[in-house]
Design a protein around this motif. Structure first.
Motif, short mmCIF file in Angstrom:
data_model
loop_
_atom_site.label_atom_id
_atom_site.label_comp_id
_atom_site.label_asym_id
_atom_site.label_seq_id
_atom_site.Cartn_x
_atom_site.Cartn_y
_atom_site.Cartn_z
N VAL A 179 -0.73 -2.73 7.33
CA VAL A 179 -0.69 -1.43 8.00
C VAL A 179 -0.26 -0.30 7.05
CG1 VAL A 179 -0.14 -2.55 10.20
CG2 VAL A 179 1.73 -1.64 8.80
N PHE A 205 -1.16 0.39 3.67
CA PHE A 205 -1.90 0.88 2.51
C PHE A 205 -3.24 1.52 2.83
CE2 PHE A 205 0.89 -2.60 1.13
CZ PHE A 205 1.66 -1.92 0.20
N LEU A 233 7.35 -7.54 -5.19
CA LEU A 233 6.04 -6.97 -4.89
C LEU A 233 5.07 -7.49 -5.92
CD1 LEU A 233 4.29 -5.02 -3.33
CD2 LEU A 233 5.34 -3.14 -4.56
N MET A 254 4.90 -8.81 -0.35
CA MET A 254 6.01 -7.85 -0.57
C MET A 254 7.23 -8.17 0.28
SD MET A 254 5.94 -3.72 -0.10
CE MET A 254 5.69 -3.76 1.66
N ASN A 271 11.90 -4.90 2.88
CA ASN A 271 13.27 -4.39 3.01
C ASN A 271 13.91 -4.11 1.66
OD1 ASN A 271 13.22 -4.44 5.79
ND2 ASN A 271 13.89 -6.57 5.89
N PHE A 320 12.30 -1.14 0.00
CA PHE A 320 12.79 0.06 0.69
C PHE A 320 14.13 0.50 0.07
CE2 PHE A 320 14.66 2.69 3.87
CZ PHE A 320 13.63 3.20 4.65
N HIS A 359 6.12 9.85 -4.12
CA HIS A 359 5.13 8.80 -3.84
C HIS A 359 5.08 8.63 -2.32
CE1 HIS A 359 2.91 5.18 -3.67
NE2 HIS A 359 3.92 4.36 -3.50
N ALA A 364 4.78 6.52 0.39
CA ALA A 364 4.79 5.13 0.85
C ALA A 364 5.24 5.05 2.31
CB ALA A 364 5.71 4.29 -0.02
N ASN A 365 6.21 5.88 2.66
CA ASN A 365 6.85 5.75 3.97
C ASN A 365 7.67 7.01 4.21
OD1 ASN A 365 8.87 5.13 5.93
ND2 ASN A 365 8.57 2.95 5.54
N ARG A 383 10.18 7.53 6.03
CA ARG A 383 11.64 7.30 6.03
C ARG A 383 12.19 7.24 4.61
NH1 ARG A 383 13.39 2.35 8.70
NH2 ARG A 383 11.37 1.50 8.18
N ILE A 384 11.41 6.65 3.68
CA ILE A 384 11.85 6.60 2.27
C ILE A 384 11.89 8.03 1.72
CG2 ILE A 384 11.20 5.87 -0.07
CD1 ILE A 384 9.99 3.34 1.12
N ASN A 436 -0.20 4.47 2.03
CA ASN A 436 0.21 4.35 0.63
C ASN A 436 -1.01 4.03 -0.22
OD1 ASN A 436 1.14 3.47 -1.85
ND2 ASN A 436 2.78 2.20 -1.02
N PHE A 488 7.58 5.25 -7.46
CA PHE A 488 8.22 3.94 -7.63
C PHE A 488 7.20 2.89 -7.25
CE2 PHE A 488 8.48 2.56 -3.26
CZ PHE A 488 8.38 3.74 -2.56
N ALA A 493 5.60 -1.50 -7.96
CA ALA A 493 5.68 -2.88 -8.44
C ALA A 493 6.11 -2.88 -9.90
CB ALA A 493 4.34 -3.56 -8.26
N1 ACO Z 1 3.84 -4.23 13.59
C1 ACO Z 1 4.79 -4.67 14.45
N2 ACO Z 1 5.89 -5.32 14.04
C2 ACO Z 1 6.04 -5.53 12.71
C3 ACO Z 1 5.09 -5.09 11.77
C4 ACO Z 1 3.94 -4.43 12.27
N3 ACO Z 1 2.97 -3.95 11.45
N4 ACO Z 1 5.51 -5.44 10.54
C5 ACO Z 1 6.68 -6.06 10.69
N5 ACO Z 1 7.01 -6.11 11.99
C6 ACO Z 1 8.19 -6.70 12.61
C7 ACO Z 1 8.86 -7.69 11.73
O1 ACO Z 1 8.25 -8.97 11.86
C8 ACO Z 1 10.28 -7.68 12.28
O2 ACO Z 1 10.31 -8.45 13.46
P1 ACO Z 1 11.53 -9.51 13.69
O3 ACO Z 1 12.76 -8.64 13.71
O4 ACO Z 1 11.15 -10.11 14.99
O5 ACO Z 1 11.46 -10.42 12.53
C9 ACO Z 1 10.48 -6.23 12.69
O6 ACO Z 1 9.17 -5.66 12.80
C10 ACO Z 1 11.30 -5.42 11.71
O7 ACO Z 1 10.80 -5.66 10.41
P2 ACO Z 1 11.40 -4.98 9.14
O8 ACO Z 1 10.70 -5.49 7.92
O9 ACO Z 1 12.91 -5.07 9.17
O10 ACO Z 1 11.00 -3.46 9.40
P3 ACO Z 1 11.41 -2.19 8.57
O11 ACO Z 1 11.93 -1.18 9.49
O12 ACO Z 1 12.25 -2.55 7.37
O13 ACO Z 1 10.01 -1.65 8.01
C11 ACO Z 1 8.55 -1.62 6.12
C12 ACO Z 1 9.20 -2.46 7.21
C13 ACO Z 1 7.78 -0.49 6.77
C14 ACO Z 1 7.61 -2.51 5.31
C15 ACO Z 1 9.66 -1.02 5.22
O14 ACO Z 1 10.55 -2.03 4.83
C16 ACO Z 1 9.10 -0.35 3.99
O15 ACO Z 1 8.47 0.67 4.08
N6 ACO Z 1 9.39 -0.89 2.79
C17 ACO Z 1 8.95 -0.31 1.54
C18 ACO Z 1 7.56 -0.73 1.30
C19 ACO Z 1 6.92 0.05 0.18
O16 ACO Z 1 7.15 1.22 0.01
N7 ACO Z 1 6.04 -0.62 -0.55
C20 ACO Z 1 5.25 0.02 -1.52
C21 ACO Z 1 5.77 -0.16 -2.88
S1 ACO Z 1 4.78 0.71 -3.98
C22 ACO Z 1 3.55 -0.27 -4.71
O17 ACO Z 1 3.62 -0.56 -5.90
C23 ACO Z 1 2.38 -0.75 -3.85
#
Ligand code: ACO
Length: 329
Positions: free
Chosen positions: A159, A161, A194, A219, A222, A225, A256, A258-259, A261-262, A286, A316, A318
């Motif tokens: 969801v 990218f 990642l 990835m 958490n 993040f 960047h 990505a999110n 909230r970040i 993203n 920021f 990988a």
């Molecule tokens: N839909 C519904 N529920 C979901 C989804 C989804 N798409 N994805 C995860 N959940 C569930 C999880 O399974 C979890 O359920 P559980 O508590 O029953 O286990 C619950 O939602 C909470 O999951 P968390 O991972 O704690 O959710 P969080 O609020 O931390 O958000 C997210 C997750 C959005 C991935 C966040 O951690 C984030 O943005 N991280 C940074 C990611 C990022 O920026 N990556 C890019 C790096 S750059 C690069 O080089 C590509």
């Protein structure tokens, strides 16, 4: 920075995103997710997805042509092409060489891989090359088709990218303008947070690696993040210090995408008011190395970045990697 070097900066920006839009509602039909979850946790509403026939170099060429047009620069002037990507057309040759050929440029070309920080790394390299006098015109492109490496069965990642490309033309600029400061860094102790496990020299492709879905992006959201929130503020501060500026002097903060909230947490940490923060993650998700140049191009089009503006870009990704640039437009 060394005052004897000539100043170098961005002379033009451009971007390209594929036509097809994938909404959160569409994703609800594909995995166990909801519009509400995606918007509240990430700020993303939709993302663009490349046509199966499109490659990363196709996206690059479109973005590059737009940037060259904006910079009023002919392709004959381009002497170096740097493509930042984690989704090259092929493991080799470099995507930049395919772009060079398609554009009809007579230029040196190489790819740069620094995850989502790739564009900031490439921009700093390009500015240094121009400052030193090694090249006069460098084309820098950040482009990714993450839809090709995402596991469409994994709701935790699919969801987040989208696909796209952004490009800038780097040239000598008036003294006092261009790149004023930067901060680049890496921390390989976070490499496992990642990654794509298989397909490289560590774990070459086999039937088993494919069956085990090891060729998809994986990835720890958490941990990434936590890292992102901390490093974005710290890195931007270091780059601003090098430029001799304070966060209060920033006109446009381009993080960047990505999110949301970040981005909110990073802006708060840096003490930059929300009105100066550019956000388009809602429309693109993203887009990895493309995210900052797409945002830069849109900010410029919307008049948020103008002649004399002080702009801070922070990435920021990988590696882990990070990169910040302070630019005077
Ligand atoms: N839909 C519904 N529920 C979901 C989804 C989804 N798409 N994805 C995860 N959940 C569930 C999880 O399974 C979890 O359920 P559980 O508590 O029953 O286990 C619950 O939602 C909470 O999951 P968390 O991972 O704690 O959710 P969080 O609020 O931390 O958000 C997210 C997750 C959005 C991935 C966040 O951690 C984030 O943005 N991280 C940074 C990611 C990022 O920026 N990556 C890019 C790096 S750059 C690069 O080089 C590509």
């Amino acid at each position: 920075m060394n005052q004897q070097l000539r100043a170098a900066g961005i002379a033009g920006v451009g971007y390209y995103v594929p036509e097809r839009i994938l909404t959160n509602r569409d994703l609800e039909q594909m995995v166990d997710t909801s519009e509400e979850w995606i918007v509240s946790r990430t700020g993303i509403r939709e993302r663009h997805i490349a046509d199966p026939k499109q490659t990363t170099s196709d996206l690059c060429v479109n973005a590059a042509r737009a940037a060259l047009r904006h910079a009023r620069t002919s392709v004959e002037e381009v002497q170096l092409i740097i493509v930042a990507t984690v989704t090259p057309d092929f493991p080799f040759p470099a995507t930049s060489c395919l772009v060079q050929e398609r554009l009809g440029a007579r230029a040196a070309a190489f790819d740069l891989e620094a995850g989502c920080s790739g564009f900031t790394y490439a921009l700093v390299m390009a500015c240094q090359c121009v400052s030193a006098g090694a090249f006069d015109t460098v084309l820098v492109i950040g482009a990714d088709i993450l839809s090709r490496i995402v596991n469409w069965k994994d709701r935790r990642t699919c969801v987040l990218f989208g696909d796209g490309a952004g490009a800038v033309v780097v040239k000598p600029v008036a003294q006092g303008k261009g790149l004023l400061g930067f901060d680049l860094g890496s921390d390989g102790s976070g490499a496992d947070l990642l990654k794509i496990q298989a397909g490289g020299s560590h774990t070459p492709a086999t039937f088993e690696t494919i069956e085990e879905e090891q060729h998809f992006l994986c990835m720890n959201g958490n941990e990434v993040f936590r890292f992102a929130v901390k490093i974005m503020g710290e890195s931007a501060e270091r780059a601003l210090r090098q430029a001799g500026l304070t966060p209060q002097e920033v006109d446009c903060f381009i993080p960047h995408q990505a999110n949301t909230r970040i981005i909110e947490a990073a802006a708060k940490r840096l003490n930059v008011p929300w009105t100066k923060v550019f956000v388009n993650v809602d429309r693109y998700g993203n887009t990895s190395a493309a995210s900052i140049p797409i945002a830069l191009a849109e900010a410029q089009q919307q008049g948020l970045v103008q002649d004399g503006s002080t702009v801070v870009c922070v990435g920021f990704g990988a590696g882990l990697t990070w990169g910040s640039c302070v630019l005077r437009w």
